[in-house]
Write a protein that holds these residues in place. Structure first.
Motif, PDB file in Angstrom:
ATOM      1  N   ALA A 176      62.731  24.336 -59.644  1.00  0.00           N
ATOM      2  CA  ALA A 176      63.096  25.692 -60.047  1.00  0.00           C
ATOM      3  C   ALA A 176      61.990  26.646 -59.616  1.00  0.00           C
ATOM      4  O   ALA A 176      60.814  26.360 -59.775  1.00  0.00           O
ATOM      5  N   VAL A 177      62.374  27.762 -59.024  1.00  0.00           N
ATOM      6  CA  VAL A 177      61.406  28.741 -58.559  1.00  0.00           C
ATOM      7  C   VAL A 177      61.906  30.139 -58.894  1.00  0.00           C
ATOM      8  O   VAL A 177      63.068  30.330 -59.228  1.00  0.00           O
ATOM      9  N   SER A 178      60.980  31.089 -58.830  1.00  0.00           N
ATOM     10  CA  SER A 178      61.360  32.488 -58.990  1.00  0.00           C
ATOM     11  C   SER A 178      61.772  32.974 -57.617  1.00  0.00           C
ATOM     12  O   SER A 178      60.954  33.029 -56.718  1.00  0.00           O
ATOM     13  N   HIS A 232      69.759  36.085 -55.995  1.00  0.00           N
ATOM     14  CA  HIS A 232      68.780  35.459 -56.871  1.00  0.00           C
ATOM     15  C   HIS A 232      68.895  33.955 -56.725  1.00  0.00           C
ATOM     16  O   HIS A 232      69.824  33.349 -57.205  1.00  0.00           O
ATOM     17  N   LEU A 233      67.966  33.345 -56.017  1.00  0.00           N
ATOM     18  CA  LEU A 233      67.938  31.897 -55.851  1.00  0.00           C
ATOM     19  C   LEU A 233      67.045  31.313 -56.925  1.00  0.00           C
ATOM     20  O   LEU A 233      66.002  31.859 -57.220  1.00  0.00           O
ATOM     21  N   ILE A 248      66.575  27.644 -57.111  1.00  0.00           N
ATOM     22  CA  ILE A 248      66.188  26.282 -56.749  1.00  0.00           C
ATOM     23  C   ILE A 248      65.624  26.290 -55.332  1.00  0.00           C
ATOM     24  O   ILE A 248      66.232  26.810 -54.419  1.00  0.00           O
ATOM     25  N   PRO A 282      65.357  24.696 -52.069  1.00  0.00           N
ATOM     26  CA  PRO A 282      66.188  23.642 -51.457  1.00  0.00           C
ATOM     27  C   PRO A 282      65.376  22.475 -50.908  1.00  0.00           C
ATOM     28  O   PRO A 282      65.897  21.374 -50.776  1.00  0.00           O
ATOM     29  N   ARG A 304      64.376  35.790 -56.441  1.00  0.00           N
ATOM     30  CA  ARG A 304      65.251  36.900 -56.047  1.00  0.00           C
ATOM     31  C   ARG A 304      64.759  37.441 -54.715  1.00  0.00           C
ATOM     32  O   ARG A 304      63.580  37.739 -54.562  1.00  0.00           O
ATOM     33  N   GLN A 305      65.663  37.538 -53.753  1.00  0.00           N
ATOM     34  CA  GLN A 305      65.283  38.032 -52.424  1.00  0.00           C
ATOM     35  C   GLN A 305      66.257  39.118 -51.981  1.00  0.00           C
ATOM     36  O   GLN A 305      67.463  38.998 -52.205  1.00  0.00           O
ATOM     37  N   ALA A 306      65.702  40.154 -51.380  1.00  0.00           N
ATOM     38  CA  ALA A 306      66.529  41.264 -50.907  1.00  0.00           C
ATOM     39  C   ALA A 306      66.119  41.618 -49.488  1.00  0.00           C
ATOM     40  O   ALA A 306      64.949  41.472 -49.116  1.00  0.00           O
TER      41      ALA A 306
END
Lengths: 127, 217
Positions: free
Chosen positions: A55-57, A45-46, A48, A50, A59-61
């Motif tokens: 701030a962003v939504s 779950h990121l 920020i 970069p 979550r990456q899988a």
């Protein structure tokens, strides 16, 4: 055996080594044919971006599996499916605490030199 | 130089009160819409929105337990009209508020296929935006129910955006931003005038009704 073939074999060994970072997962195609494989799995779950610091939504899988394993299981390469009247490719895997998560394959990125395919995933709720 | 404002400044700025009034209106009307829907065959949850004020990442409130759309009201900019107001106790100002309408979607299996999460997120964001726009631009809210303070309200622009990293998140979030402009009167601590000069005047009326005045300085 050439170096390229050796590299492909090494890649499969790394991906499917359960004593290393290999992780069990189940992949299912739109025809509901499933295969239990071993590969790499990430779910982070990121928050920020970069590049902008905003701030962003995020979550990456994703999962990475060997193409030879899919072929041996009778499956073709996964792909993202947007059609509403088709079932998508799905991946089930446990997180480190043992909780099962189900994902839909959004995008499959094959590397045909090493014989691996990286699949970007999104949350999925089974019917 | 000594301080001259002897009254403790505790009042809320009108610009803050208007922001809170916008949020309150959305919250109250959403609840009322659900009550009205409950009397019909429609699903009341179709009118459910969650309202926040000044949140920087409200999409964190989305969870499997609660996926109803989120609205975040935040102050953006303010400008003043130097030619209006008395320059002593009040001045005319225009503020722009960002009203962000967020919708989320998770891909879900259906009987013969599935619902893509990105489409669901866009649909939810649009539905939320529609409800917010209808409430704030309703005739009942022409002065945001702050007549005497608010002179005018209008939608400056509407922009869709995606508050997510790249385009491959596990949960899709879409958003629509309403730039909402409000013209209002901002007040300041009451100026206490100083006595500059004592002036007295005695007014008398003559026998023919003419007003006469005698002043003493």
């Amino acid at each position: 055996m050439g170096l390229r073939e050796e590299a492909a074999l090494d890649a499969r060994e790394f991906l499917e080594d359960g004593d290393d970072f290999g992780w069990p997962l189940t992949i299912t195609n739109p025809d509901s044919v499933s295969a239990a494989l071993t590969g790499y799995s990430t779910d982070i779950h990121l928050t920020i971006d970069p590049e902008t610091g905003q701030a962003v939504s995020g979550r990456q899988a994703s999962v990475v599996i060997h193409m030879a394993a899919l072929t041996e299981a009778g499956l073709t390469l996964p792909r993202g499916i947007a059609e509403k009247d088709l079932r998508p490719w799905t991946v089930e895997t446990n997180d480190i605490t043992g909780v099962k998560h189900t994902f839909k394959v959004i995008e499959a990125i094959p590397d045909r030199a090493l014989g691996i395919v990286a699949c970007t995933l999104e949350e999925f709720r089974a019917f | 130089m000594a301080a001259v404002i002897q009254k403790l400044i505790t009042q809320t700025l009108q610009v803050q009160a208007i922001r809170d009034q916008i949020a309150s209106a959305l919250c109250l009307e959403s609840a009322n819409q659900r009550s009205l829907a409950a009397l019909t065959q429609f699903d009341p949850d179709h009118w459910r929105i969650r309202v926040f004020v000044d949140r920087s990442s409200p999409w964190d409130e989305f969870s499997e337990e609660n996926e109803s759309p989120i609205v975040n009201v935040s102050f953006d900019t303010q400008s003043s009209d130097g030619s209006a107001g008395n320059g002593i106790t009040r001045h005319k100002a225009s503020a722009v508020y960002n009203i962000d309408c967020y919708g989320t979607g998770v891909s879900s299996g259906t009987f013969g296929g599935h619902e893509p999460g990105d489409y669901l997120a866009a649909t939810e964001a649009m539905r939320c935006f529609g409800l917010v726009e209808q409430i704030l631009m309703s005739g009942y809210y022409v002065y945001l129910r702050m007549r005497g303070i608010v002179g005018k309200r209008s939608i400056q622009s509407v922009t869709a955006f995606q508050p997510q990293l790249e385009s491959r998140p596990t949960r899709h979030v879409n958003a629509i931003r309403i730039s909402f402009a409000v013209d209002f009167t901002e007040t300041t601590p009451e100026y206490q005038p100083e006595n500059m000069e004592v002036l007295s005047a005695r007014v008398v009326r003559s026998s023919d009704g003419q007003i006469l005045a005698a002043a003493e300085f």
